[in-house]
Structure formats: C-alpha cells, structure tokens
Design a protein around this motif. Structure first.
Motif, PDB file in Angstrom:
ATOM      1  N   ALA A 194      -7.750  66.258  38.276  1.00 39.27           N
ATOM      2  CA  ALA A 194      -7.546  65.494  39.503  1.00 39.27           C
ATOM      3  C   ALA A 194      -6.060  65.210  39.685  1.00 39.27           C
ATOM      4  N   ARG A 195      -5.700  64.763  40.887  1.00 38.92           N
ATOM      5  CA  ARG A 195      -4.336  64.248  41.065  1.00 38.92           C
ATOM      6  C   ARG A 195      -4.202  62.963  40.254  1.00 38.92           C
ATOM      7  N   LYS A 196      -3.012  62.672  39.800  1.00 43.72           N
ATOM      8  CA  LYS A 196      -2.803  61.524  38.921  1.00 43.72           C
ATOM      9  C   LYS A 196      -3.298  60.231  39.562  1.00 43.72           C
ATOM     10  N   ALA A 197      -3.101  60.080  40.861  1.00 41.46           N
ATOM     11  CA  ALA A 197      -3.522  58.859  41.557  1.00 41.46           C
ATOM     12  C   ALA A 197      -5.035  58.683  41.544  1.00 41.46           C
ATOM     13  N   ASP A 198      -5.768  59.780  41.318  1.00 40.92           N
ATOM     14  CA  ASP A 198      -7.237  59.726  41.343  1.00 40.92           C
ATOM     15  C   ASP A 198      -7.854  59.819  39.954  1.00 40.92           C
ATOM     16  N   ALA A 199      -7.033  59.695  38.923  1.00 39.87           N
ATOM     17  CA  ALA A 199      -7.533  59.892  37.562  1.00 39.87           C
ATOM     18  C   ALA A 199      -8.598  58.878  37.160  1.00 39.87           C
ATOM     19  N   ASP A 200      -8.602  57.718  37.803  1.00 31.78           N
ATOM     20  CA  ASP A 200      -9.587  56.681  37.469  1.00 31.78           C
ATOM     21  C   ASP A 200     -10.640  56.502  38.564  1.00 31.78           C
ATOM     22  N   ASN A 201     -10.706  57.432  39.497  1.00 29.38           N
ATOM     23  CA  ASN A 201     -11.668  57.330  40.591  1.00 29.38           C
ATOM     24  C   ASN A 201     -13.092  57.312  40.032  1.00 29.38           C
ATOM     25  N   PRO A 202     -13.853  56.253  40.265  1.00 27.95           N
ATOM     26  CA  PRO A 202     -15.185  56.133  39.652  1.00 27.95           C
ATOM     27  C   PRO A 202     -16.165  57.220  40.095  1.00 27.95           C
ATOM     28  N   THR A 203     -16.050  57.669  41.344  1.00 28.53           N
ATOM     29  CA  THR A 203     -16.937  58.732  41.818  1.00 28.53           C
ATOM     30  C   THR A 203     -16.644  60.032  41.090  1.00 28.53           C
ATOM     31  N   TYR A 204     -15.373  60.336  40.902  1.00 25.97           N
ATOM     32  CA  TYR A 204     -14.992  61.568  40.202  1.00 25.97           C
ATOM     33  C   TYR A 204     -15.419  61.520  38.742  1.00 25.97           C
ATOM     34  N   LEU A 205     -15.252  60.361  38.122  1.00 22.39           N
ATOM     35  CA  LEU A 205     -15.656  60.219  36.717  1.00 22.39           C
ATOM     36  C   LEU A 205     -17.175  60.337  36.567  1.00 22.39           C
ATOM     37  N   LYS A 206     -17.890  59.874  37.565  1.00 26.02           N
ATOM     38  CA  LYS A 206     -19.344  60.011  37.536  1.00 26.02           C
ATOM     39  C   LYS A 206     -19.739  61.480  37.635  1.00 26.02           C
ATOM     40  N   LEU A 207     -19.013  62.248  38.440  1.00 28.70           N
ATOM     41  CA  LEU A 207     -19.283  63.681  38.560  1.00 28.70           C
ATOM     42  C   LEU A 207     -19.011  64.406  37.236  1.00 28.70           C
ATOM     43  N   VAL A 208     -17.983  63.961  36.524  1.00 26.74           N
ATOM     44  CA  VAL A 208     -17.694  64.550  35.214  1.00 26.74           C
ATOM     45  C   VAL A 208     -18.880  64.341  34.280  1.00 26.74           C
ATOM     46  N   LYS A 209     -19.427  63.133  34.273  1.00 25.53           N
ATOM     47  CA  LYS A 209     -20.586  62.845  33.423  1.00 25.53           C
ATOM     48  C   LYS A 209     -21.779  63.727  33.792  1.00 25.53           C
ATOM     49  N   ILE A 210     -21.943  63.974  35.084  1.00 21.00           N
ATOM     50  CA  ILE A 210     -23.035  64.849  35.524  1.00 21.00           C
ATOM     51  C   ILE A 210     -22.802  66.265  34.999  1.00 21.00           C
ATOM     52  N   ALA A 211     -21.537  66.725  35.079  1.00 26.01           N
ATOM     53  CA  ALA A 211     -21.214  68.072  34.591  1.00 26.01           C
ATOM     54  C   ALA A 211     -21.405  68.190  33.085  1.00 26.01           C
ATOM     55  N   GLN A 212     -21.285  67.076  32.381  1.00 23.44           N
ATOM     56  CA  GLN A 212     -21.437  67.071  30.925  1.00 23.44           C
ATOM     57  C   GLN A 212     -22.885  66.863  30.490  1.00 23.44           C
ATOM     58  N   SER A 213     -23.782  66.693  31.449  1.00 19.81           N
ATOM     59  CA  SER A 213     -25.183  66.426  31.115  1.00 19.81           C
ATOM     60  C   SER A 213     -25.815  67.635  30.433  1.00 19.81           C
ATOM     61  N   LYS A 214     -26.889  67.383  29.722  1.00 23.58           N
ATOM     62  CA  LYS A 214     -27.542  68.422  28.927  1.00 23.58           C
ATOM     63  C   LYS A 214     -28.012  69.592  29.783  1.00 23.58           C
ATOM     64  N   SER A 215     -28.601  69.300  30.931  1.00 25.54           N
ATOM     65  CA  SER A 215     -29.158  70.384  31.743  1.00 25.54           C
ATOM     66  C   SER A 215     -28.062  71.285  32.310  1.00 25.54           C
ATOM     67  N   VAL A 216     -26.920  70.707  32.685  1.00 29.27           N
ATOM     68  CA  VAL A 216     -25.812  71.520  33.202  1.00 29.27           C
ATOM     69  C   VAL A 216     -25.194  72.336  32.077  1.00 29.27           C
ATOM     70  N   PHE A 217     -24.986  71.697  30.911  1.00 28.31           N
ATOM     71  CA  PHE A 217     -24.387  72.420  29.792  1.00 28.31           C
ATOM     72  C   PHE A 217     -25.295  73.557  29.312  1.00 28.31           C
ATOM     73  N   THR A 218     -26.607  73.344  29.351  1.00 31.56           N
ATOM     74  CA  THR A 218     -27.545  74.391  28.941  1.00 31.56           C
ATOM     75  C   THR A 218     -27.369  75.635  29.815  1.00 31.56           C
ATOM     76  N   LYS A 219     -27.194  75.421  31.116  1.00 36.81           N
ATOM     77  CA  LYS A 219     -26.967  76.543  32.033  1.00 36.81           C
ATOM     78  C   LYS A 219     -25.633  77.222  31.726  1.00 36.81           C
ATOM     79  N   LEU A 220     -24.609  76.409  31.465  1.00 32.98           N
ATOM     80  CA  LEU A 220     -23.290  76.950  31.144  1.00 32.98           C
ATOM     81  C   LEU A 220     -23.336  77.756  29.850  1.00 32.98           C
ATOM     82  N   ASN A 221     -24.020  77.243  28.856  1.00 36.34           N
ATOM     83  CA  ASN A 221     -24.105  77.914  27.555  1.00 36.34           C
ATOM     84  C   ASN A 221     -24.847  79.240  27.677  1.00 36.34           C
ATOM     85  N   ALA A 222     -25.879  79.256  28.493  1.00 34.93           N
ATOM     86  CA  ALA A 222     -26.614  80.506  28.711  1.00 34.93           C
ATOM     87  C   ALA A 222     -25.724  81.527  29.412  1.00 34.93           C
TER      88      ALA A 222
END
Length: 337
Positions: free
Chosen positions: A277-305
């Motif tokens: 992200a841009r530095k000004a948005d590094a703590d944006n709660p919506t963006y951080l929530k999206l990161v957690k979604i991307a790190q979820s088990k179901s997304v990572f399983t697809k990535l690993n496959a």
C-alpha cells in the motif's frame, strides 16, 4: 427673354449620374447583420456545455471518492497478475461476504503495478516480493510499504545423482543461476544447507566472489537459469539450484528437491510475497482486513494448489516486521548502487 427659374424644393434637374433616392417602403423590413451577436451566443453556449460536463464529471468522481472505501460505488482496487486464478476468485468471494467490495485489476507484466499504486490508480497490489519492492522504492525514490505477507515459494536444490543434500561429496560442483536475484538467493540456499561458507554476511546481492572457497564443501558454477536443469545430466555436476520455472525441464517436480530454503530463515526474507500500500494507507483497517482474508485457509489452499503444493504461508509475519525487513533490504540496495 425670360430665364428659367431655379427650383427651391429640390425637385429640379440634377447633375448627370445622380439619382434622387426614392423614399423607403415602410412595409419592407429593415435587415440587420447579427453575425457578431450569433458568434458570441455560440461561444457562451459552448462554454456553458464544457463547464456543465466538467462539473458533472467532478461531481461524479467526488461522489464516488467520498463513498466509503470498500463500498459498491468505491471498491478497493487491487493490482494482481492472474486475476482469474483460483485463489483470487476465492479471495473476491470471501471479501464480498465480509461486506468489502474489491476490484481486481489484472496486469500482464511486473513493471506497471507499483507506478499505478503510487499514482492512486490502485489502492493495493499483490504480485511482488520484498526485494522487488525495495529495488523499486530505491530506484524511484518512493516509499510504498508492505502491509501483510502471503507466501514464500522456496528455491530448491535438485539432483539426479543423490537423494539427500548431505550425500553431496566434498569438492563436487553445484550449479546455480547467474541472474542477479536468483544467484544471490541460490548462494543463500547453499549456505543454509551447509555446502558453502561466505567471507562475510549474506545479502540479497551476494555473488560467487563472496564465497569462501577454501572453507566451502562444494564448488559453485553459475550458469544461465535455463541451463541449470540441463546441467544435472553432466557427470561433473552433483546438483543444481533450479529456478522454479525450469524444474520441469529437468524432468523433475517441485517436490523432488533434496533441499529448499526455510521460509523462516534470514535468507528467505527478501522473497516474502506481500500486499503493498501507499505509506499513508499502511494502517487502513479495511486494507488490513483484506490481508487477513487473503491469508485465510481457503484462499491459501487455492494458492498452494496453483503452485503445485510448494507455497509456504507467510501470514505469521506482522506488517511491522515486513516493513523492518524492507528497510534493511533497501539499505542493501543503496549500498550496491
């Protein structure tokens, strides 16, 4: 002889060539030239149309800009490569279920995403590792920041002659790719495997000249990345560190490696793939929530496959840790400049 009398009412004879004007017909309309006035009207109307369009577009943009980020009218725009890949399809679905609207912007190369993020055309991107980001920031005097890790794709040692890295005999030759990024990483892999020692600390810019050959177990030869896999057929080459893109060329699978770098090791840090992200948005709660979604088990399983089971999750690294690693790598980049 009587002289003709002069006319006093103006009706007498006139000099040749001059006709007495006839009185205007009171029924004939007076013709006035309005060209100038019409031009002014056209110019004014055109100016009003331009202003209307300008303010209309501005109002439309402002209305969307002021809408909450992540709403349907103001989605989070994320630059990726391979937007239709299974992990991104799963990610988009989970984000939608969480009430966050995202728009994946698909890129075909690796050069446009960071400029697009810096200019505000994107809100986030996810396509690069920390070393790539560090090079971009230093080269362009930018300060884009990682806000979460996704995965590390380990670099492996392969052999057609031994099944364990410990079985490589002293003095044998190991091939590595000679391109700047993979060469340094390959040396780091060999260091971690106990096959080479270095004269100093390993960095993302370590070269074969930094190897302490007299105290290393093996000799190292650098080849073009696409040639390393084929070099395994050479009886003089015991093993090779093969770029993941060329493993299949050796008739091997990614899971056939006899050693690979540890995702938790210092040498692997520059290769952590990250959301940026841009530095000004590094703590944006919506963006951080999206990161957690991307790190979820179901997304990572697809990535690993998608990576044939070779991806290692990088979700345990905090944003602060990643930003610290980035600063360290940027320092190395500047030292090499």
């Amino acid at each position: 002889m009587t002289e003709p009398s002069s006319s006093t009412n103006g009706d007498g004879p006139k000099p040749d060539g001059i006709r007495t004007p006839m009185p205007s017909d009171p029924q004939e309309p007076v013709r006035v030239n309005h060209t100038g006035r019409n031009i002014v009207i056209v110019v004014i109307v055109a100016a009003l149309v331009v202003l209307a369009v300008f303010f209309g577009v501005r109002f439309y943009k402002n209305a969307h800009a002021t809408a909450e980020k992540g709403s349907e009218s103001n989605p989070v725009k994320i630059g990726v490569i391979g937007a239709t890949d299974p992990q991104w399809v799963e990610f988009s679905k989970k984000a939608q279920n969480a009430g966050i609207h995202v728009k994946l912007v698909d890129f075909q190369d690796y050069t446009s995403e960071n400029p697009a993020l810096d200019s505000g055309d994107l809100d986030l991107n996810e396509f690069q590792h920390l070393l790539y980001l560090a090079n971009y920031n230093v080269t362009n005097d930018k300060d884009l920041q990682p806000i979460g890790g996704t995965a590390i794709f380990p670099l492996g040692v392969y052999s057609s002659k031994v099944t364990d890295v410990k079985d490589i005999a002293k003095g044998q030759t190991v091939a590595i790719p000679n391109d700047e990024t993979n060469q340094a990483r390959a040396i780091g892999v060999l260091k971690a495997a106990g096959l080479v020692r270095l004269k100093g600390d390993w960095t993302a810019f370590t070269t074969p000249s930094d190897i302490d050959t007299s105290n290393s177990k093996v000799k190292v030869t650098a080849l073009k990345a696409e040639q390393v896999a084929n070099a395994l057929k050479d009886p003089k080459v015991a093993a090779g560190v093969i770029n993941n893109d060329y493993v299949a060329d050796a008739g091997l699978k990614l899971t056939d490696s006899i050693y690979q770098d540890d995702a938790e090791s210092k040498e692997a840090r520059p290769y952590i793939n990250v959301f940026v992200a841009r530095k000004a948005d590094a703590d944006n709660p919506t963006y951080l929530k999206l990161v957690k979604i991307a790190q979820s088990k179901s997304v990572f399983t697809k990535l690993n496959a998608q990576s044939n089971g070779t991806a290692v999750s990088a979700s345990d690294f905090t944003a602060k840790e990643l930003q610290t690693y980035l600063a360290q790598i940027e320092k190395q980049v500047r030292a090499e400049s």
